[in-house]
Design an enzyme around this catalytic site. Structure first.
Site, short mmCIF file in Angstrom:
data_model
loop_
_atom_site.label_atom_id
_atom_site.label_comp_id
_atom_site.label_asym_id
_atom_site.label_seq_id
_atom_site.Cartn_x
_atom_site.Cartn_y
_atom_site.Cartn_z
N GLY A 14 0.85 -1.18 0.00
CA GLY A 14 0.00 0.00 0.00
C GLY A 14 0.88 1.23 0.00
N THR A 26 -1.05 -2.60 8.36
CA THR A 26 -2.23 -3.28 7.83
C THR A 26 -1.83 -4.03 6.56
OG1 THR A 26 -2.82 -1.34 6.50
CG2 THR A 26 -3.87 -1.55 8.68
N ASN A 28 -2.50 -5.05 3.16
CA ASN A 28 -3.42 -4.63 2.10
C ASN A 28 -3.73 -5.80 1.17
OD1 ASN A 28 -2.35 -2.20 3.30
ND2 ASN A 28 -3.17 -1.09 1.54
N GLU A 80 -7.96 -3.68 4.30
CA GLU A 80 -6.68 -3.89 4.98
C GLU A 80 -6.83 -4.31 6.44
OE1 GLU A 80 -4.53 -0.05 5.22
OE2 GLU A 80 -5.78 0.68 3.60
N TYR A 106 4.55 -9.77 2.85
CA TYR A 106 4.12 -9.36 1.50
C TYR A 106 4.21 -10.58 0.57
CZ TYR A 106 4.49 -4.40 2.72
OH TYR A 106 4.32 -3.16 3.28
N ARG A 119 -17.83 0.16 13.14
CA ARG A 119 -18.25 1.56 12.96
C ARG A 119 -18.05 1.97 11.50
NH1 ARG A 119 -13.68 4.80 12.37
NH2 ARG A 119 -11.73 3.95 13.17
N PHE A 124 -10.61 11.91 10.57
CA PHE A 124 -10.19 12.46 11.86
C PHE A 124 -9.40 13.73 11.61
CE2 PHE A 124 -11.11 8.05 12.71
CZ PHE A 124 -11.85 8.14 13.89
P1 ADP Z 1 1.46 -1.11 3.27
O1 ADP Z 1 0.98 0.27 3.00
O2 ADP Z 1 2.42 -1.62 2.23
O3 ADP Z 1 0.33 -2.04 3.54
P2 ADP Z 1 1.92 -1.04 6.14
O4 ADP Z 1 2.73 0.00 6.82
O5 ADP Z 1 0.45 -1.01 6.30
O6 ADP Z 1 2.34 -0.99 4.61
O7 ADP Z 1 2.51 -2.43 6.60
C1 ADP Z 1 1.85 -3.60 6.17
C2 ADP Z 1 2.77 -4.79 6.07
O8 ADP Z 1 3.41 -5.03 7.32
C3 ADP Z 1 1.97 -6.05 5.77
O9 ADP Z 1 1.81 -6.25 4.38
C4 ADP Z 1 2.81 -7.13 6.42
O10 ADP Z 1 3.74 -7.62 5.49
C5 ADP Z 1 3.52 -6.41 7.56
N1 ADP Z 1 2.96 -6.64 8.91
C6 ADP Z 1 3.72 -6.85 10.02
N2 ADP Z 1 2.97 -7.02 11.11
C7 ADP Z 1 1.66 -6.91 10.71
C8 ADP Z 1 0.41 -6.99 11.40
N3 ADP Z 1 0.36 -7.24 12.73
N4 ADP Z 1 -0.74 -6.83 10.68
C9 ADP Z 1 -0.67 -6.59 9.35
N5 ADP Z 1 0.49 -6.50 8.65
C10 ADP Z 1 1.65 -6.65 9.31
MG MG Z 2 -1.25 -1.38 4.91
#
Ligand code: ADP
Ligand code: MG
Length: 163
Positions: A14, A26, A28, A80, A106, A119, A124
């Site tokens: 993401g 999160t 994605n 996500e 990933y 919700r 925000f």
């Molecule tokens: P992006 O915008 O690429 O989704 P994020 O900052 O939201 O980046 O980080 C998401 C990535 O972090 C996930 O794709 C996964 O590989 C990793 N990750 C590590 N811990 C978690 C977690 N507890 N829940 C979801 N993703 C996690």
């Molecule tokens: Mg994410």
């Protein structure tokens, strides 16, 4: 919308905001994998459910955002889940540490079963307020999924099952 809502998808990149700006990563998911019609029909909002990563055996509680992240005014809809992992070893010894970050996954196939809605999506006025709201969503998720019933058992099982 009728629950539970099951979906399978590869974990894609993401904007990298979850971990970098919010401290709450999160995973994605991908519209094509979920099914375009099904994905487009999903009502925006914050949900809770179960999640698993194919090829592994753990099942996680998950707080799920579906929509346009209105605090950031995204143009495209995303789905996500934040997986609520056990605090790391290092973290467990520090009472103040709420960190539940895992190794990146990933490219993995994630299974998600959404149990219910928490919700609507809301804009925000600050990132701090967004973080407070997400932390509350995570708490609600943990509370709602703490009991054990037949639906929980079946959905956890589905998230755990291999392809
Ligand atoms: P992006 O915008 O690429 O989704 P994020 O900052 O939201 O980046 O980080 C998401 C990535 O972090 C996930 O794709 C996964 O590989 C990793 N990750 C590590 N811990 C978690 C977690 N507890 N829940 C979801 N993703 C996690
Ligand atoms: Mg994410």
């Amino acid at each position: 919308t009728s629950f539970p809502l099951r979906m399978r998808s590869q974990v894609v990149r993401g904007f990298g905001r979850g971990s970098r700006e919010l401290g709450i990563p999160t995973a994605n998911l991908c519209r094509e994998d979920i099914g375009e019609e099904f994905f487009d029909g999903l009502e925006t909002g914050i949900y809770y459910g179960w999640a698993g990563i194919e090829g592994t055996t753990k099942v996680y509680k998950a707080a799920v955002s579906i929509g346009y992240n209105p605090t950031y005014e995204n143009k495209t809809k995303t789905c996500e889940p934040h997986l609520i992992a056990d605090p790391s070893e290092e973290c467990r010894n520090k009472s103040s540490c709420g960190e539940t970050q895992m190794e990146d996954f990933y490219g993995a196939i994630l299974r998600l079963s959404i149990i219910s809605k928490i919700r609507p999506e809301l804009p925000f006025e600050s990132v701090e307020k967004l973080i407070t709201a997400i932390k509350n969503d995570i708490k609600v998720t943990e509370d709602k999924l703490s009991g054990d019933d037949e639906v929980a058992a079946a959905e956890k099982d589905w998230c755990r099952s291999k392809k």
